[in-house]
Design a protein around this motif. Structure first.
Motif, short mmCIF file in Angstrom:
data_model
loop_
_atom_site.label_atom_id
_atom_site.label_comp_id
_atom_site.label_asym_id
_atom_site.label_seq_id
_atom_site.Cartn_x
_atom_site.Cartn_y
_atom_site.Cartn_z
N ARG A 112 0.83 -1.20 0.00
CA ARG A 112 0.00 0.00 0.00
C ARG A 112 0.87 1.25 0.00
O ARG A 112 0.60 2.22 -0.72
CB ARG A 112 -0.89 -0.03 1.25
CG ARG A 112 -1.83 1.13 1.37
CD ARG A 112 -2.73 0.99 2.59
NE ARG A 112 -2.81 2.27 3.32
CZ ARG A 112 -3.50 3.30 2.89
NH1 ARG A 112 -4.18 3.25 1.77
NH2 ARG A 112 -3.53 4.43 3.58
N SER A 113 1.94 1.20 0.80
CA SER A 113 2.83 2.34 0.90
C SER A 113 3.46 2.68 -0.46
O SER A 113 3.55 3.85 -0.84
CB SER A 113 3.92 1.99 1.92
OG SER A 113 4.87 3.00 1.98
N ALA B 39 3.76 5.96 -5.47
CA ALA B 39 3.72 6.02 -6.94
C ALA B 39 2.61 6.96 -7.40
O ALA B 39 2.82 7.79 -8.31
CB ALA B 39 3.53 4.63 -7.52
N ALA B 40 1.43 6.86 -6.78
CA ALA B 40 0.29 7.69 -7.20
C ALA B 40 0.57 9.17 -6.92
O ALA B 40 0.27 10.03 -7.76
CB ALA B 40 -0.98 7.24 -6.47
N VAL B 41 1.17 9.46 -5.77
CA VAL B 41 1.42 10.85 -5.41
C VAL B 41 2.53 11.44 -6.30
O VAL B 41 2.41 12.56 -6.80
CB VAL B 41 1.76 10.98 -3.91
CG1 VAL B 41 2.25 12.38 -3.56
CG2 VAL B 41 0.53 10.62 -3.05
N ASP C 171 -5.83 10.71 -5.65
CA ASP C 171 -6.91 9.99 -4.97
C ASP C 171 -6.49 9.50 -3.58
O ASP C 171 -6.75 8.36 -3.19
CB ASP C 171 -7.39 8.81 -5.85
CG ASP C 171 -8.82 8.39 -5.47
OD1 ASP C 171 -9.52 9.17 -4.81
OD2 ASP C 171 -9.21 7.26 -5.83
N VAL C 172 -5.81 10.39 -2.87
CA VAL C 172 -5.52 10.15 -1.45
C VAL C 172 -5.98 11.39 -0.68
O VAL C 172 -6.34 12.40 -1.29
CB VAL C 172 -3.99 9.91 -1.20
CG1 VAL C 172 -3.48 8.71 -1.99
CG2 VAL C 172 -3.18 11.16 -1.52
N THR C 173 -5.96 11.34 0.64
CA THR C 173 -6.35 12.53 1.40
C THR C 173 -5.12 13.41 1.59
O THR C 173 -3.99 12.92 1.64
CB THR C 173 -6.90 12.15 2.79
OG1 THR C 173 -5.84 11.52 3.53
CG2 THR C 173 -8.09 11.21 2.69
N VAL D 133 10.24 14.07 -5.21
CA VAL D 133 9.97 13.80 -6.63
C VAL D 133 11.18 14.20 -7.48
O VAL D 133 11.57 13.48 -8.40
CB VAL D 133 8.70 14.55 -7.09
CG1 VAL D 133 8.50 14.42 -8.61
CG2 VAL D 133 7.47 14.02 -6.35
N ALA D 134 11.78 15.34 -7.14
CA ALA D 134 12.95 15.80 -7.91
C ALA D 134 14.09 14.79 -7.80
O ALA D 134 14.74 14.47 -8.80
CB ALA D 134 13.41 17.18 -7.40
N ILE D 135 14.32 14.29 -6.60
CA ILE D 135 15.41 13.32 -6.39
C ILE D 135 15.15 12.07 -7.22
O ILE D 135 16.07 11.53 -7.85
CB ILE D 135 15.52 12.96 -4.89
CG1 ILE D 135 16.15 14.10 -4.10
CG2 ILE D 135 16.31 11.67 -4.68
CD1 ILE D 135 17.58 14.40 -4.49
#
Lengths: 187, 187
Positions: free
Chosen positions: A12-13, A18-20, A46-48, A66-68
């Motif tokens: 899940r983690s 990946a989604a974020v 689609d997360v809080t 994300v940049a890294i």
């Protein structure tokens, strides 16, 4: 707040990460940076929002993360047949990327967060690529080059120009500094 | 959003800037960076948060603006009697400041904001100090040094170490790079 650097694949983690990350990359292409907010990212992924705050702490840390991921080399530098050729080609490509608008934004995201972890990873990626070039050089019976010299003589002055002088180093500028490196001679 | 760089002294605009800058400097000493918010700064400076947003855009721009003001040299480098001495003493002092916790925070604030204006001012301050050293050198009949060389050979590698390698350059490290500068010889 730090996140585990390698979440268990498929868990899940890992799915949330990946989604974020994907949501950030998409929104970065679609809109101005100032409009990029945690609620907008959460909505797209689609997360809080609280999932994002809990895991990354704040927007700056998420953008740095994300940049890294984008700065992490996904392959070794191209093999041109010689240490000198490999190093020159890799440096030219690296500085083309870093002086582009997305490259500058990545550097800003990485350098704008407190603590050393993110910037230290950039330094690690650079040294890793120089080491890969050196390993191939050794296999060709060439003498490897001191990574610290490459960083001091070529990388640091070009990053200074990008970061502090808003300069876009040309290939010629990269090559001019590259020429200052004393290439090791064959034994 | 950009602010006028030199508001009319004594005017309402200048008073607001002084009060807000002072509030930031005070709060930076009193609390953790993550706790520094626009409402807290506005409260301390006795202005409304919307005054701050209207003038600086966001917290990051305000922090960068305060950092730039603190990075601006308030005097020329110390006069030690020679170009070489002046340059060495100034570089040692500059890197002591930049590798301190407040120095690192200032660099982060300056480099973390979009656009080039803030980082470009840092570059300008550095060149201005080298020029001041050169002017004194000329008055002493010494040959001035190319500021670009000082930046490429000494400043850029040390800033790289501070920014990317979380390193605190020692006086010896500054001097080792300084030794690589070929001092101009007297005519």
């Amino acid at each position: 707040m730090t996140m585990p650097s390698t979440p268990r694949p498929g868990g899940r983690s890992a799915r949330i990460q990946a989604a974020v990350h994907q949501a950030v990359r998409e929104l970065q292409k679609e809109q101005e940076r100032a409009e990029l907010t945690v609620p907008a990212i959460a909505n797209r992924a689609d997360v809080t929002p609280s999932t994002i705050y809990r895991r990354w702490g704040d927007l700056a840390q998420l953008l740095a993360d994300v940049a890294i991921e984008q700065l992490q080399p996904d392959q070794p530098p191209a093999d041109t047949g010689s240490l000198q050729g490999d190093l020159r080609a890799w440096l030219i490509e690296y500085f083309e990327e870093m002086s582009s608008a997305p490259g500058r934004a990545m550097l800003r995201d990485v350098l704008g967060t407190p603590g050393h972890a993110n910037a230290g990873k950039c330094d690690g990626f650079l040294r890793q690529q120089i080491e890969a070039i050196n390993e191939r050089a050794l296999a060709r019976q060439e003498v490897p080059i001191d990574p610290e010299k490459v960083i001091q003589i070529v990388v640091a002055p070009l990053l200074y120009r990008i970061l502090f002088a808003n300069d876009t180093p040309t290939t010629q500028a990269v090559e001019a500094l590259f020429e200052r490196l004393t290439m090791p001679t064959k034994t």
